[in-house]
Write a protein that holds these residues in place. Sequence first.
Motif, PDB file in Angstrom:
ATOM      1  N   VAL A  11       0.832  -1.198   0.000  1.00 38.42           N
ATOM      2  CA  VAL A  11       0.000   0.000   0.000  1.00 38.42           C
ATOM      3  C   VAL A  11       0.868   1.249   0.000  1.00 38.42           C
ATOM      4  O   VAL A  11       0.594   2.213  -0.720  1.00 38.42           O
ATOM      5  N   ALA A  12       1.921   1.257   0.796  1.00 38.52           N
ATOM      6  CA  ALA A  12       2.806   2.425   0.846  1.00 38.52           C
ATOM      7  C   ALA A  12       3.486   2.657  -0.498  1.00 38.52           C
ATOM      8  O   ALA A  12       3.606   3.802  -0.945  1.00 38.52           O
ATOM      9  N   TRP A  13       3.901   1.576  -1.145  1.00 42.06           N
ATOM     10  CA  TRP A  13       4.546   1.725  -2.456  1.00 42.06           C
ATOM     11  C   TRP A  13       3.559   2.199  -3.519  1.00 42.06           C
ATOM     12  O   TRP A  13       3.898   2.987  -4.389  1.00 42.06           O
ATOM     13  N   ALA A  14       2.325   1.729  -3.444  1.00 40.01           N
ATOM     14  CA  ALA A  14       1.308   2.172  -4.396  1.00 40.01           C
ATOM     15  C   ALA A  14       0.999   3.648  -4.198  1.00 40.01           C
ATOM     16  O   ALA A  14       0.846   4.397  -5.168  1.00 40.01           O
ATOM     17  N   ASN A  15       0.923   4.077  -2.942  1.00 39.88           N
ATOM     18  CA  ASN A  15       0.677   5.495  -2.673  1.00 39.88           C
ATOM     19  C   ASN A  15       1.831   6.356  -3.179  1.00 39.88           C
ATOM     20  O   ASN A  15       1.610   7.407  -3.779  1.00 39.88           O
ATOM     21  N   ALA A  16       3.047   5.920  -2.933  1.00 38.32           N
ATOM     22  CA  ALA A  16       4.209   6.688  -3.381  1.00 38.32           C
ATOM     23  C   ALA A  16       4.275   6.731  -4.903  1.00 38.32           C
ATOM     24  O   ALA A  16       4.542   7.780  -5.497  1.00 38.32           O
ATOM     25  N   GLY A  18       1.779   6.343  -7.054  1.00 40.82           N
ATOM     26  CA  GLY A  18       0.670   7.142  -7.569  1.00 40.82           C
ATOM     27  C   GLY A  18       0.928   8.628  -7.420  1.00 40.82           C
ATOM     28  O   GLY A  18       0.674   9.414  -8.337  1.00 40.82           O
ATOM     29  N   ALA A  19       1.446   9.027  -6.265  1.00 43.57           N
ATOM     30  CA  ALA A  19       1.750  10.445  -6.043  1.00 43.57           C
ATOM     31  C   ALA A  19       2.867  10.915  -6.966  1.00 43.57           C
ATOM     32  O   ALA A  19       2.792  12.009  -7.541  1.00 43.57           O
ATOM     33  N   LEU A  20       3.881  10.095  -7.136  1.00 45.10           N
ATOM     34  CA  LEU A  20       4.981  10.458  -8.027  1.00 45.10           C
ATOM     35  C   LEU A  20       4.510  10.543  -9.468  1.00 45.10           C
ATOM     36  O   LEU A  20       4.858  11.485 -10.201  1.00 45.10           O
ATOM     37  N   GLY A  21       3.703   9.602  -9.893  1.00 45.19           N
ATOM     38  CA  GLY A  21       3.184   9.617 -11.264  1.00 45.19           C
ATOM     39  C   GLY A  21       2.301  10.818 -11.530  1.00 45.19           C
ATOM     40  O   GLY A  21       2.408  11.466 -12.578  1.00 45.19           O
ATOM     41  N   ALA A  22       1.419  11.145 -10.594  1.00 45.90           N
ATOM     42  CA  ALA A  22       0.542  12.299 -10.771  1.00 45.90           C
ATOM     43  C   ALA A  22       1.351  13.591 -10.804  1.00 45.90           C
ATOM     44  O   ALA A  22       1.088  14.485 -11.617  1.00 45.90           O
ATOM     45  N   GLY A  23       2.337  13.694  -9.947  1.00 41.89           N
ATOM     46  CA  GLY A  23       3.183  14.896  -9.930  1.00 41.89           C
ATOM     47  C   GLY A  23       3.994  15.054 -11.201  1.00 41.89           C
ATOM     48  O   GLY A  23       4.087  16.155 -11.756  1.00 41.89           O
ATOM     49  N   LEU A  24       4.573  13.968 -11.671  1.00 39.50           N
ATOM     50  CA  LEU A  24       5.355  14.041 -12.910  1.00 39.50           C
ATOM     51  C   LEU A  24       4.479  14.372 -14.112  1.00 39.50           C
ATOM     52  O   LEU A  24       4.906  15.100 -15.021  1.00 39.50           O
ATOM     53  N   ALA A  25       3.259  13.865 -14.120  1.00 44.29           N
ATOM     54  CA  ALA A  25       2.337  14.178 -15.218  1.00 44.29           C
ATOM     55  C   ALA A  25       1.998  15.659 -15.229  1.00 44.29           C
ATOM     56  O   ALA A  25       1.970  16.294 -16.295  1.00 44.29           O
ATOM     57  N   ALA A  26       1.762  16.226 -14.060  1.00 42.71           N
ATOM     58  CA  ALA A  26       1.430  17.650 -13.980  1.00 42.71           C
ATOM     59  C   ALA A  26       2.626  18.513 -14.380  1.00 42.71           C
ATOM     60  O   ALA A  26       2.475  19.495 -15.122  1.00 42.71           O
TER      61      ALA A  26
END
Length: 82
Positions: A11-16, A18-26
Amino acid sequence: MDLLTVLLSDVAWANAGGALGAGLAAIGAGIGIGQIGKGAVESIARQPEAANDIRANMILTAAFVEGVALFAVIAGILAMFV
């Protein structure tokens, strides 16, 4: 449950991720749209008579980039919460 188990859980890796992917996309979308605007302004400066066509193409291309970025951000958020 100790701290190491919590930090290394899936769960922690999925959260990290997901947050990294969303930030890089933005960030990537912001850089891309900036480059589109830069190119359009330079093109209009070279050929002022084609300003309307260049502006229309710039807006269309920026909308496509923003649409793809929106899908990427939503995928990143879904990776964190689902």
